[in-house]
Each structure stands twice: as C-alpha cells, then as structure tokens.
Write an enzyme that holds these catalytic residues in place. Structure first.
Site, PDB file in Angstrom:
ATOM      1  N   ASP A 335       0.852  -1.173   0.000  1.00 54.21           N
ATOM      2  CA  ASP A 335       0.000   0.000   0.000  1.00 54.21           C
ATOM      3  C   ASP A 335       0.894   1.231   0.000  1.00 54.21           C
ATOM      4  O   ASP A 335       2.059   1.173   0.399  1.00 54.21           O
ATOM      5  CB  ASP A 335      -0.887  -0.034   1.253  1.00 54.21           C
ATOM      6  CG  ASP A 335      -1.881   1.107   1.283  1.00 54.21           C
ATOM      7  OD1 ASP A 335      -2.388   1.468   0.210  1.00 54.21           O
ATOM      8  OD2 ASP A 335      -2.149   1.627   2.370  1.00 54.21           O
ATOM      9  N   ASP A 647      -1.935  -1.043   5.976  1.00 52.82           N
ATOM     10  CA  ASP A 647      -2.283  -0.578   7.311  1.00 52.82           C
ATOM     11  C   ASP A 647      -3.775  -0.399   7.517  1.00 52.82           C
ATOM     12  O   ASP A 647      -4.233  -0.317   8.648  1.00 52.82           O
ATOM     13  CB  ASP A 647      -1.571   0.747   7.622  1.00 52.82           C
ATOM     14  CG  ASP A 647      -1.942   1.858   6.645  1.00 52.82           C
ATOM     15  OD1 ASP A 647      -2.606   1.558   5.631  1.00 52.82           O
ATOM     16  OD2 ASP A 647      -1.567   3.008   6.890  1.00 52.82           O
ATOM     17  N   ASP A 651      -6.971  -3.088   3.476  1.00 53.27           N
ATOM     18  CA  ASP A 651      -5.846  -3.979   3.150  1.00 53.27           C
ATOM     19  C   ASP A 651      -5.996  -5.366   3.775  1.00 53.27           C
ATOM     20  O   ASP A 651      -5.293  -6.300   3.375  1.00 53.27           O
ATOM     21  CB  ASP A 651      -4.528  -3.369   3.640  1.00 53.27           C
ATOM     22  CG  ASP A 651      -4.234  -2.028   3.006  1.00 53.27           C
ATOM     23  OD1 ASP A 651      -4.470  -1.898   1.793  1.00 53.27           O
ATOM     24  OD2 ASP A 651      -3.788  -1.114   3.716  1.00 53.27           O
TER      25      ASP A 651
END
Length: 923
Positions: A335, A647, A651
């Site tokens: 990410d 995080d 995700d």
C-alpha cells in the site's frame, strides 16, 4: 410507517437524499419513533459484526500434529515402545508435545480480525427519534435512523448524507486515499468507486471537520465494513513455501526410512536366515536410527531465533513459518498511504510570481527551510542562492487563512523521533500550511495576535475556496483567500502568463495544489458583506503551494535493496493515479514511462488481460479490496510468492490472503494487524528489506540444520544395515542412536541456527517456490557424509574388536567417533556454498566452538561416568583411542572441505550469474 425494501440491493450513493429518505420510510425532521426503531432492530438485527468462530485450544493443539514430520516422530515413539524402551518413548513424545505447544502459543492470537472489526464501531451515537435528539448505543442503530455527525466522531454505520457543512471524513482505512474527503449531499454515478462517493459516510471512518446530518442506510454485516469482514471470513491463509517444502520433504523421508527398514528385514530374514523376531527388532532399530528425531526441534529453534532477530529489527512475527516465508518472496505488493509514505501532507513546492521554491523537511516537524531553485526567467539557482522575500505574503496567507493549530505534544522536549512531538488540531492540510509558515520564520500564533480576524468565509465544497479578513498592525484591512487554482485565478488580475503550464507541470508530479491571493481594503463598513463582494475580483496573485504525502525515510533504499535481491515491488493504492505515479517514480517503482493501472481496468479485464497486468504493471491506483485480492490471486497463479503490506481495513483481506501478510504496528488498524503474520513495529517499509535479509538467512540456516542432521541419521541407519549384512550384531544400540539424534545432533545444530545471514544473501534471486528443500548438490552431500561417518565409526568398531576389546568398548568407540565426526562436520556445515577453512569460517561463530566444547565434555561423561555407562551401555576407553578417533574426525573435515573447493572451482561464475539474474528480474 412502511418497511423499507431489502437494503443490500440499494446503491445509496446514486440516490439523492430525498429518494433515500423515501425508500427508508423515515423522516428527516422527526426521525423514527421508538416503537418503529425497536421493530426494525428485531428485523435487521443489531449494528454489530458476527462473533468470530475461533477454534479451541485442544483443536489448535491437535492441528499442530497434522504434519508428516510429526508422523515420523510418532512412528519412532511407537517403535521404541515396541522395543520396551520407555525412556526413549517418553523423550520422543515430549518432543512432539513441545513442538505442538510452541505452535499453539505462536498462533493463539491469529484469526482475530473479525473481533478487531467489531471494536471499530463507536459505542454511542446521536440520533433523532420522535423529534428529540437521543444518545443511543451504536448497536441499537437501525436503517432509517437520522444521525448527527461532527468532527472527532467515528462513523457508526453507513450513512447517506442529507445535510453537510464543511464536512470532511478520513476514509484512508477503507479507500487508501491519503487526504480527508470533503463530503457533499450530491448523488454520484452508480459505478463510482468508494473514494468518489461524496454523499456517503461509511462505518469505521473518522470525521475530521464540520457537521452533517445523515440517514442510516446499512448496519452490521450490510455495511462496507461488514462486507470486508465477510471477505476476511472466506479468505483462507495460505501455507508458506517452507510448510509446503517440509511436507514434501517429510513424505519423501518417511518413504526412504520405511524402505530401509523393509530392506533390512528382507535381508536379515531372507538372506542371512536370522530368526524372525530378532530380524524384526533389528529392522525396528534401523528405523529408530534413521529417523531424525531432533529435526523438528532444530527447525523450530532456527525459526524462533529468526523471530527474535527480526523483532530486534522492528518486525514482529506472529507465526513461526512466516520468518522463512518472508525470505522467499518474489513480489512485495505494498500500500502507499502510511506504508511507503508518512500519511502526513507536506508542502514541498512553492510557486510565486517571481520564482519556484523547494521546501525541505517532511511531516509536521516545523524545522526545515525554503530553498529557491528557479527564477521566473527559468534560470536554475544553486540551493543557497536567492532570497525568499517574495514568499512573505504567501506564508502570511498560509498562517492567517487557516483554522488549524500546531501543538507540541506533552512530554516532548526531545526524543528519538522528533516528528512525533508535533500534533495538528484541525484539517491536516491546514496543519501543513502552519508548518510551512514556521519554516519561513513566522510564528502563526503570534501572527494571529497581531493580525486579528474580522470575518471569515469557511471553505465550502461548492465554491472550493476559503476567505479570511484581518486587520494589520497598521490598521488597514486585508483579505486573504485560498482554494483551487482555477477558482483563485478567476479572481485575480495579475496572474503570470505561463501560470497554467506551470500548474499542469506541478499536477503531473502528483502534487495537490492550493492557490492563494490577497487584497488590501479600506477600513471595513460592518454593514457590507465584505467577503461576498470583495473576493469576487481584483485580487492580487500570491502563488501556489504544492503538497504531497512524502515517502518515508529509508524507503527508497529499501526498494532498491529488494530489487537487487530479485524481488519486484508493486504499489497498490486507493489514491489517485497521478499521485501514485509520482510517488512510485520517486521511489524507483516501475519505469518512468510505465502505465498506472486503475482499479476499474482490473475489474473489467479478461482473465488473460488481468494476468498480463499483474505480471507487467508495478503501480495500481484507485483500487478497492476486491481489486487487491484479484491482483494477489493473479500473481499467485503465476507462481509468485507474494507479500502484502498495508495498514488499513481495506488492506486486511489481501494481507490475509497473501503468502506473507505484513501490517503496520503503529499507524495500522487493528484489523490489518490481526489479519497479518508479521507486524512492523516502526511502520517503515525499510524494515521489510531488513526482514527479507533475515528471512533468507533463516532459510539458509534451516538448510544447514537439515544438511547437518540427516547425514548422521543416514550414517547410523547404514551402520545398522552393514551390521545386519555382516553378522547381525548392532554397531550402536537404539538408545545410543537416540542419544546421538536427540542430544548430540540437536545441540550441535543449534549453533547453526545462530549463524548470521551470509553476505551474498541479498545478491541472489529468490528461490523458486517449487524448488526442493535441498538441491541436487546438497542431496549428494548427505550420502557422502553418511558414507564417511559409516566408514569412520565402523572402522573404529572393527579395530577395537580386532584388538580383543569388549563389544561395549567397540560400541563406545563407534559412538564417540560418530559424535567427533559430527563436531568436525559442524564446521563444514557453516557455509552452504563456500569453503570454511579460513579465520572467519573457523571462528566467525563463537557458539560453534562453545557447543563443541560442551559436547566433548558430555561425551567424556558418557564414556567415564558409571551411571551414564549403565544408561547408554558404554564403557571407558584408553587415551590412545581418542587420538585415533580425532584423526578420523579431522579426515572427514578435510575431505568435505576439498569437495566444497572443487565444486567452487567448477562454479566460479556463480556469484556473477546471481547478480545478473537479480538485475534482470528487478528490471
């Protein structure tokens, strides 16, 4: 009231507020009645997520036994029980129980993501019921409730906004977008991505500013948060490459051991004519000798040591096999927001009518400087050249046309991480403006005292600007405005002629742009709507500020280290394509001209197109949780071992589905942490590169441990087989074989588990997930060493018998020779592909000589202590026998060293080939 239709069929973001209210059979001014709320609560259920079904302790314990290596140990226990060796049986079963308990402890907290999701629902909410505002538990919310939201609230359910005033929501945990989203009440297209649904506020997100009134449209499992929880429930964590390889290895080993035992039985009974019962016991003894009882313990110790070392590097491992799996990844999908970047908007570029500037320093730390880099004629300047006087008004506007505050956290005078000492109250983007003012030498708090505010027009999503009126120290009135560049440019009279080209260039760099203008006025007539009239035209252009969520320190070097190791790094984010592309280019992810693929492209791609996108593309933007899962599955189907870092709640499904799921420990959501197998304590992607290095070292140590233990077990089995063929008398007894396997070999192998990663660990490509645990050459090493151990041990055994010594003395010599040869071979086993005869090779690991010294003392006890003689069937030996045994051990060491050097000469281009392969893969 009429009951609303089935809620899961509605695209609420595509309906206007009135239509949503009508479908929900509610009333914006009165809300639901208490009776209707109770009826709907019974109909739709509480606003909570389903309780997770966690397996009990016993079930988790027995699940640890479902492993072929454990089957081998249980077989060994059964064999020793048949031989009536109760102590041996107890020791082997103790190893089984210890390994299972270690697994239960390590995995006891896994699969708790569902509970973490439930805890994200706020405990209370303000709702309108029966025309009166009430505080109710969030679990009691129902579709149709009228909800009041304000800054600081965590949204308790999915809400269709009816009224909104300067309302912004941080949705990064769901969408991955780094900026708070300004909300409106307008409907959007039905196929709009979650980050573009401006008229919705979703459960679990955080209100950053303003107020809003909305209608609850979904609760519990029907919320966006509930949809992700359902995805987590149906995503199963994958086995790591190590577990798959150990499974294949253990099955092959079991087959070989059983084949040896059957062969021994057939040879003894059919060829030698040994009685059936005696032959059976000899075959059983061969199986006991061949089973590497200490191998699972050594593997567990090696992984546990890797866990400790990775914890020292800020990577916390929640499941033991993940240590090795991280070292075998071929692709890292990461990410952007909060992982590669700081998740803190920072002003990095200024453009005034006179020049262009670079702003140094990231985050909310106000210590930094503004450097002039280019004049208005395009001339590049040295970093120290030029003054910043033309930034004065721009910095003043940034401090005054601003409602945020920058505070020093309590207790923070100095610390290891100075950035964490500063906190912004208010909009994060306005906080970045205050930081910019500080870097220009202004104190916003003092400026606001000397320039008191007279009036303000707050930022409005419709006008896309904010205006603030202030009285200067000399008594004149000044109007400061900020907003979207196109909005401000329409109100100024002195914009530079090339400003649009400059703005396009800055936007192409992924910067978020905020323009500023000013106007000096005569003393204010309080009857005049000054801001409404004066801000429309005649403004003076001050410039534009470019913001970005900057990369974390050390991330660029970490990405490069991964690429050198042959690992592809792919960015998968919910942020905009321009921003994602700019960050990726700054970190060396993908090529300069590489295309940024968006989530919608993945959603509509054919399977073959999806596979090609997954293979060839390194930057993906505007992705949803489903898109991330699609990519992961595509990469895994291509044979890649995939690590996913992240995080946010968005995700969590892909983190759980990845071969190695990695979550952020500080800024990450509890959901992401519970779905992961590794948590980064410092939230730094750079820690991933360190953990990969450590993981590769752990795998090397596992190979070294196996390569060390198996020759001893095979050598003992060969001793049994040779004894059977030559006379039917065992060279070493089953209890002596267990002593070597369970105590001597294990303790020596622990020293290998303490080896540091080799210098070339990050210069070779990732191993293939389909590769065997031991390569062809390493398999050759096992019979070679086993044959040498057989020759040395049987030679000493025969020599003592030829000299008229007792059977016990001959067996004691064979046992000690075997242990001394293991000690010598331990030095050879320190390196897999390099000679060990050097200062670093012999003395680089002090644990090796410490363990060897301890074991030699132990073997002296085995040989000379009466109670150990009784336990193991040994006896005292003459001093000269020790010299003969040491000579045999030294011979083994020199022969294996010669074999390694010959192989190294044959493959002298190995390192160069590895580096070329890594470079080709990274490119």
């Amino acid at each position: 009231m009429q009951s609303p239709p089935p809620l899961q069929t509605q695209a609420w973001h595509a309906l206007d507020g009135a239509a949503a209210v009508a479908l929900l059979a509610s009333d914006v001014e009165q809300g639901l009645s208490d009776d209707e709320a109770r009826r709907r609560l019974a109909l739709y259920g509480e606003n909570r997520l389903p309780e997770p079904q966690h397996p009990g302790v016993l079930r988790r314990f027995f699940a640890q036994l479902n492993n072929p290596l454990i089957y081998v140990l249980l077989l060994a226990a059964a064999v020793t029980a048949l031989l009536r060796h109760g102590v041996d049986t107890a020791v082997i079963l103790g190893v089984v129980v210890l390994n299972a308990l270690l697994g239960v402890v390590q995995e006891g907290r896994a699969a708790q993501a569902m509970e973490a999701l439930k805890r994200m629902l706020m405990p209370h909410a303000q709702v309108l019921r029966g025309g009166a505002m009430q505080h109710v538990a969030s679990q009691a919310l129902v579709p149709g409730d009228v909800l009041l939201l304000q800054a600081g609230d965590r949204v308790p359910a999915d809400v269709r906004l009816i009224r909104a005033h300067q309302f912004a929501v941080d949705e990064s945990m769901l969408s991955g977008e780094s900026l708070a989203v300004n909300k409106t009440t307008q409907a959007v297209a039905e196929d709009a991505l979650l980050g573009d649904r401006r008229g919705m506020a979703y459960a679990g997100t955080l209100v950053t500013q303003g107020q809003a009134t909305g209608m609850v449209v979904a609760t519990g499992e029907q919320t966006e948060l509930g949809r992700i929880s359902a995805m987590l429930e149906h995503v199963s964590a994958l086995d790591t490459p190590l577990l798959r390889q150990l499974d294949r290895f253990a099955r092959r080993l079991t087959f070989i051991i059983l084949a040896f035992a059957v062969l021994a039985f057939l040879l003894g009974y059919g060829l030698r004519g040994i009685p059936l019962a005696e032959t059976f016991m000899l075959a059983v003894g061969l199986a006991v000798a061949a089973i590497p009882e200490g191998l699972p313990a050594v593997l567990t110790i090696a992984l546990a040591i890797g866990v400790q070392r990775m914890a020292q590097r800020k990577a916390i491992v929640r499941r033991l096999p993940a240590v090795e799996a991280l070292g075998s990844v071929t692709v890292i999908c990461t990410d952007k927001t909060g992982t590669l970047t700081c998740n803190r908007q920072t002003a990095v570029r200024l453009l005034t009518p006179q020049a262009s500037y670079r702003v140094e320093g990231i985050g909310y730390n106000p210590h930094g400087r503004i450097v002039r880099i280019r004049s208005n004629d395009g001339q590049a300047l040295a970093p120290e050249a030029g003054e910043c006087a033309d930034v004065d008004d721009l910095a003043l506007a940034a401090a005054l046309c601003n409602d945020a505050s920058l505070l020093l956290r309590d207790g923070g005078e100095a610390g290891a991480n100075e950035e964490e000492r500063f906190q912004v109250l208010g909009d994060p983007l306005e906080g970045a403006l205050l930081v910019l003012a500080h870097k220009h030498g202004l104190d916003p708090a003092r400026i606001r005292e000397t320039w008191p505010r007279l009036d303000v027009q707050p930022f409005d999503a419709a006008t896309r600007m904010m205006a603030s009126l202030h009285r200067s120290p000399d008594g004149s009135e000044h109007l400061w405005v900020k907003g979207a560049p196109e909005v401000i440019l329409a109100r100024v009279e002195d914009a530079p002629p090339d400003i649009h080209a400059e703005l396009e260039r800055m936007a192409a760099e992924g910067l978020r742009l905020l323009a500023f203008a000013a106007k000096t006025l005569p003393r204010v007539d309080p009857r005049i709507d000054l801001i409404g009239q004066q801000a429309e035209s005649g403004m003076r252009w001050l410039g534009v500020i470019g913001f970005i969520d900057p990369p974390r320190e050390g991330v660029l070097e970490a990405v490069q280290a991964c690429q050198r190791a042959g690992i592809r790094v792919k960015m998968i984010t919910g942020d905009h394509a321009l921003t994602a592309g700019a960050i990726a280019r700054s970190l060396g992810i993908g090529s300069e001209a590489a295309r940024v693929v968006q989530g919608a492209d993945l959603e509509h791609a054919e399977p073959a197109q999806l596979m090609e996108m997954a293979r060839a593309t390194d930057v993906f933007a505007r992705t949803s949780p489903e898109h991330k899962l699609l990519l992961l599955r595509a990469l895994q189907s291509l044979g890649e071992v995939v690590a996913m870092t992240g995080d946010g709640v968005n995700d969590a499904p892909s983190i759980k589905a990845a071969d190695v799921g990695i979550a952020m420990g500080q800024g990450g959501s509890e959901v992401a942490r519970e779905a992961s197998v590794i948590v980064l304590a410092d939230d730094n992607f750079a820690t991933v590169a360190s953990a990969v290095h450590e993981g590769r070292g752990v795998y090397d140590n596992l190979q070294k441990g196996i390569l060390f233990i198996l020759p001893s077990s095979v050598g003992q089995a060969m001793l049994m087989l040779v004894a059977l063929l030559l006379g039917g008398v065992a060279v070493i007894t089953p209890v002596q074989a267990l002593w070597v396997n369970m105590f001597t070999s294990v303790n020596l192998a622990v020293a290998l588990a303490l080896e540091r990663p080799e210098p070339t660990a990050m210069l070779r490509p990732p191993r293939s997930p389909k590769a065997a645990l031991l390569s062809g050459r390493l398999w050759w090493r096992i019979p070679l060493v086993a044959a040498l151990m057989l020759a040395g041990s049987y030679g000493m055994y025969s020599l003592l018998l030829a000299q008229g010594e007792t059977l016990e003395a001959a067996r004691t010599a064979a046992l000690n020779t075997l242990v001394l040869m293991e000690c010598a071979y331990l030095l050879n086993a320190r390196y897999l592909h390099r000679p060990v005869l050097s200062r670093a090779g012999l003395f680089g690991n002090p644990w090796v000589w410490g363990v060897i010294g301890a074991l030699l003392l132990l073997q002296l006890g085995v040989t000379y202590l009466p109670w150990m003689n009784t336990l193991l069937g040994t006896t005292a030996l003459a001093p000269q026998v020790w010299l003969w045994m040491l000579g045999v051990a030294l011979t083994l060491f020199l022969l294996i060293e010669a074999e390694v050097r010959l192989f190294a000469l044959w493959t002298k281009t190995f390192s160069a080939t590895c580096r070329t392969s890594c470079a080709d893969r990274a490119g």
